[in-house]
Design an enzyme around this catalytic site. Structure first.
Site, mmCIF file in Angstrom:
data_model
loop_
_atom_site.group_PDB
_atom_site.id
_atom_site.type_symbol
_atom_site.label_atom_id
_atom_site.label_comp_id
_atom_site.label_asym_id
_atom_site.label_seq_id
_atom_site.Cartn_x
_atom_site.Cartn_y
_atom_site.Cartn_z
ATOM 1 N N GLU A 256 0.888 -1.169 0.000
ATOM 2 C CA GLU A 256 0.000 0.000 0.000
ATOM 3 C C GLU A 256 0.917 1.206 0.000
ATOM 4 O O GLU A 256 1.576 1.479 0.996
ATOM 5 C CB GLU A 256 -0.873 0.022 1.261
ATOM 6 C CG GLU A 256 -1.747 -1.202 1.462
ATOM 7 C CD GLU A 256 -2.928 -1.243 0.513
ATOM 8 O OE1 GLU A 256 -3.184 -0.234 -0.169
ATOM 9 O OE2 GLU A 256 -3.575 -2.292 0.436
ATOM 10 N N CYS A 295 -3.188 8.539 3.331
ATOM 11 C CA CYS A 295 -2.915 7.969 2.010
ATOM 12 C C CYS A 295 -4.084 8.178 1.062
ATOM 13 O O CYS A 295 -3.917 8.178 -0.148
ATOM 14 C CB CYS A 295 -2.610 6.491 2.149
ATOM 15 S SG CYS A 295 -3.871 5.619 3.084
HETATM 16 P P1 NAP Z 1 8.327 4.748 4.791
HETATM 17 O O1 NAP Z 1 9.463 5.644 5.084
HETATM 18 O O2 NAP Z 1 8.334 3.984 3.538
HETATM 19 O O3 NAP Z 1 8.213 3.788 6.064
HETATM 20 C C1 NAP Z 1 7.184 2.871 6.163
HETATM 21 C C2 NAP Z 1 7.590 1.744 7.080
HETATM 22 O O4 NAP Z 1 8.639 0.990 6.461
HETATM 23 C C3 NAP Z 1 8.140 2.170 8.426
HETATM 24 O O5 NAP Z 1 7.669 1.276 9.410
HETATM 25 C C4 NAP Z 1 9.647 2.032 8.244
HETATM 26 O O6 NAP Z 1 10.338 1.821 9.466
HETATM 27 C C5 NAP Z 1 9.695 0.789 7.404
HETATM 28 N N1 NAP Z 1 10.928 0.595 6.661
HETATM 29 C C6 NAP Z 1 11.723 1.516 6.077
HETATM 30 N N2 NAP Z 1 12.750 0.915 5.450
HETATM 31 C C7 NAP Z 1 12.605 -0.428 5.643
HETATM 32 C C8 NAP Z 1 13.351 -1.584 5.265
HETATM 33 N N3 NAP Z 1 14.460 -1.492 4.540
HETATM 34 N N4 NAP Z 1 12.902 -2.782 5.661
HETATM 35 C C9 NAP Z 1 11.781 -2.915 6.370
HETATM 36 N N5 NAP Z 1 11.045 -1.858 6.781
HETATM 37 C C10 NAP Z 1 11.438 -0.631 6.411
HETATM 38 O O7 NAP Z 1 6.947 5.547 4.774
HETATM 39 P P2 NAP Z 1 6.377 6.592 5.819
HETATM 40 O O8 NAP Z 1 7.161 7.827 5.707
HETATM 41 O O9 NAP Z 1 6.223 5.951 7.180
HETATM 42 O O10 NAP Z 1 4.903 6.777 5.239
HETATM 43 C C11 NAP Z 1 4.579 7.744 4.271
HETATM 44 C C12 NAP Z 1 4.181 7.105 2.976
HETATM 45 O O11 NAP Z 1 3.285 6.033 3.200
HETATM 46 C C13 NAP Z 1 3.446 8.064 2.074
HETATM 47 O O12 NAP Z 1 4.056 8.077 0.834
HETATM 48 C C14 NAP Z 1 2.036 7.498 1.966
HETATM 49 O O13 NAP Z 1 1.441 7.678 0.721
HETATM 50 C C15 NAP Z 1 2.216 6.073 2.261
HETATM 51 N N6 NAP Z 1 1.014 5.538 2.882
HETATM 52 C C16 NAP Z 1 0.252 4.692 2.171
HETATM 53 C C17 NAP Z 1 -0.879 4.157 2.738
HETATM 54 C C18 NAP Z 1 -1.742 3.191 1.992
HETATM 55 O O14 NAP Z 1 -2.589 2.560 2.613
HETATM 56 N N7 NAP Z 1 -1.583 3.036 0.711
HETATM 57 C C19 NAP Z 1 -1.219 4.477 4.044
HETATM 58 C C20 NAP Z 1 -0.416 5.354 4.733
HETATM 59 C C21 NAP Z 1 0.726 5.868 4.136
HETATM 60 P P3 NAP Z 1 11.098 3.033 10.214
HETATM 61 O O15 NAP Z 1 10.063 3.998 10.603
HETATM 62 O O16 NAP Z 1 11.749 2.362 11.358
HETATM 63 O O17 NAP Z 1 12.056 3.599 9.222
#
Ligand code: NAP
Length: 516
Positions: A256, A295
């Site tokens: 997602e 999102c």
């Molecule tokens: P993110 O930086 O991609 O992080 C998301 C999650 O992934 C966090 O728990 C992060 O952990 C983890 N993560 C990062 N690198 C990883 C790796 N190499 N291996 C495993 N896990 C890893 O995103 P965000 O900044 O939290 O969220 C914002 C984005 O999410 C926006 O672009 C938004 O559109 C999207 N979003 C989508 C939805 C949907 O349902 N489609 C819902 C909400 C948000 P850490 O925090 O420890 O780095």
């Protein structure tokens, strides 16, 4: 200051070494620290597979439903304290926090009801048997059995409660144990919820584990029957899709990710009508709710050319009433962004949009109420107008600014608005505000295959819809292309990801006996 721990192998684990800090994004006060250094991810996942899996599979749907019901009740019982935590660590207003916390308890309760209806069964059988030969005896059934691995849930920072609840509900009801890894920056709410579940002794050992902090080499430990469900940014998703177990062992992945959701005012909409009023309400709420960090938030607004000025005036008037500041201060209606990284990214994104569109609300400056001087991650609500949306290479159709900003654009025919909307490259949800059935058919069905969900608001239901930004467990959540290609929820459809669909062929009488 609190030290967060992870919950693995049935016990609380305190990481060593350098910790990550969790702050209050309105004041930058450090609230907690956490580390996963020294955590053995392989053992954590194995414990979930070996202990949690068999315990859940031994329960009927009704038994698993009782677990979900108890989880929902615990969250609801502790609602006020959880709302306070979400306001402190997430920058949520109280209303934003309710959206997250009540969304979690509500989704768990919804799946508890579904599980109760399924009763004593332990797995699902799809539809009717298909006859496979001339005679009636040789038939084939499709069954959905729980996968015998672990479901790793990696969540985004914006919904620490709902993100846990919506994924947990489907996985646990399907019979798979979960390991949840919330985004570190806002992990306090998830941590507290898991702590409450453990204190209440709701789940069998291994059914639920928590990783509080950096992911380390967690995803490299996945094996063929495991699943990975990720919510977050597109670039992290790309990294995860390339992990060895995903490529080599076909670990099932659900993504997602980003989305450039659109709201379309129909060609027949009359200014001042109920349909129009709901359109203005939904658009302005989506710009400010959770400070635009949703999102499903509306990033692009398409209106018939002749209504552009009126819509601009109506949205601007509403945004002028927004009070930005510390969510705990009286009168504040929009809080800060969740992290310093978000602030940096949103500022850069706003500059990108400003380079191609006219900024009509929000000049980048903000004087947040109830905040120490210079502190906090604040931006004002911002509205852009793009008069030439058909131009190629526009960032508004390609770059998600994950904050309180949206762009208003004119269109001149049903065909052109379908083409403009589809330029988002695949989205979670777009919405249409119209009553004319011909226009609705052309636009809604024209954009549908580029989306996971299309929300149509017409006069007779204008006061009944929660708005396109609310994900309801009855309908699927996810979308093609940029949105990640994933699919969650949607009632019982949500269990399929955690199950293996197998065609079982044989004598009808034998199959009837073993699949009953
Ligand atoms: P993110 O930086 O991609 O992080 C998301 C999650 O992934 C966090 O728990 C992060 O952990 C983890 N993560 C990062 N690198 C990883 C790796 N190499 N291996 C495993 N896990 C890893 O995103 P965000 O900044 O939290 O969220 C914002 C984005 O999410 C926006 O672009 C938004 O559109 C999207 N979003 C989508 C939805 C949907 O349902 N489609 C819902 C909400 C948000 P850490 O925090 O420890 O780095």
């Amino acid at each position: 200051m609190q030290l967060l721990t992870s919950y693995v192998e049935g016990a609380w684990f305190q990481g060593k070494g350098k910790a990550s800090q969790l702050v209050n994004p309105a004041t930058e006060e450090v609230l907690a620290e956490t580390s996963t250094e020294g955590l053995d991810f392989a053992k954590a996942l194995a414990f979930a597979r070996d202990k949690g899996g068999p315990a859940l599979r031994a329960l009927s749907f009704a038994g698993r439903s009782e677990l979900l019901r108890a989880m929902s009740r615990v969250i609801h019982k502790n609602r006020d304290a959880l709302l306070d935590l979400a306001m402190a660590n997430g920058g949520n207003t109280r209303s934003d926090a309710k959206f997250d916390i009540d969304g979690a308890s509500g989704t768990l309760a919804f799946y508890a009801d579904l599980g109760k209806e399924l009763g004593d069964r332990r797995f699902l059988v799809e539809g009717e048997p298909a006859q496979l030969s001339r005679g009636p005896r040789y038939v084939g059934h499709h069954v959905l059995l729980p996968r015998r691995g672990v479901a790793l849930h990696v969540n985004a920072f914006n919904f620490p409660a709902w993100g846990l609840g919506e994924k947990a509900a489907c996985a646990l009801l399907a019979g798979m144990p979960i390991v949840v890894k919330p985004a570190t920056a806002t992990a306090l709410v998830t941590f507290r919820i898991v702590e409450l579940f453990v204190e209440a002794n709701i789940l069998p050992p291994g059914a639920l584990s928590l990783i509080s902090g950096a992911p380390g080499n967690m995803t490299e430990q996945l094996t063929g029957e495991d699943v990975l469900s990720f919510t977050g940014g597109g670039s992290t998703a790309t990294t995860l899709r390339g992990q060895t177990p995903v490529v080599r062992d076909s670990v099932r992945v659900n993504i997602e990710a980003d989305s450039l959701n659109a709201a379309i005012l129909g060609p027949d909409a009359e200014i001042g009508s109920d349909t129009y009023g709901t359109f203005i309400r939904d658009v302005t709420r989506d710009i400010t709710q959770k400070t635009g960090q949703k999102c499903t938030a509306i990033r692009r607004i398409f209106v018939p050319t002749q209504h552009l000025e009126q819509v601009e005036a109506d949205i601007s008037e509403r945004l002028a009433d927004v009070v930005v500041g510390n969510p705990t201060t009286e009168g504040v209606t929009m809080g800060p962004l969740a992290t310093a990284t978000q602030l940096r990214d949103i500022r850069a994104g706003l500059e990108r949009l400003a380079a191609e569109s006219k900024r009509v609300v929000g000049d980048g400056k903000v004087a947040p109420r109830g905040v120490p001087d210079g502190k906090g991650y604040f931006v004002p609500p911002t509205l852009f107008v793009q008069h030439e949306p058909n131009k190629s290479g526009l960032a508004v159709h390609e770059h998600e600014v994950f904050g309180p900003a949206s762009t208003l654009m004119p269109y001149d025919s049903n065909e052109s608005v379908v083409a403009l909307c589809r330029r988002g490259g695949g989205g979670l949800v777009s919405s249409l505000y119209a009553d004319d059935r011909k226009a609705i058919r052309e636009i809604a069905l024209g954009i549908a295959s580029a989306h996971g969900r299309v929300a149509i608001t017409s006069a007779k239901i204008a006061d009944q819809t929660p708005g396109p930004g609310t994900v309801l467990p009855q309908s699927i959540h996810g979308g093609p292309g940029r949105a990640g290609g994933g699919e969650e929820l949607g009632g019982l459809r949500g269990l399929a990801f955690y199950s293996q669909r197998t065609a079982i062929q044989g004598d009808r009488a034998i199959l009837d006996a073993i699949l009953a």
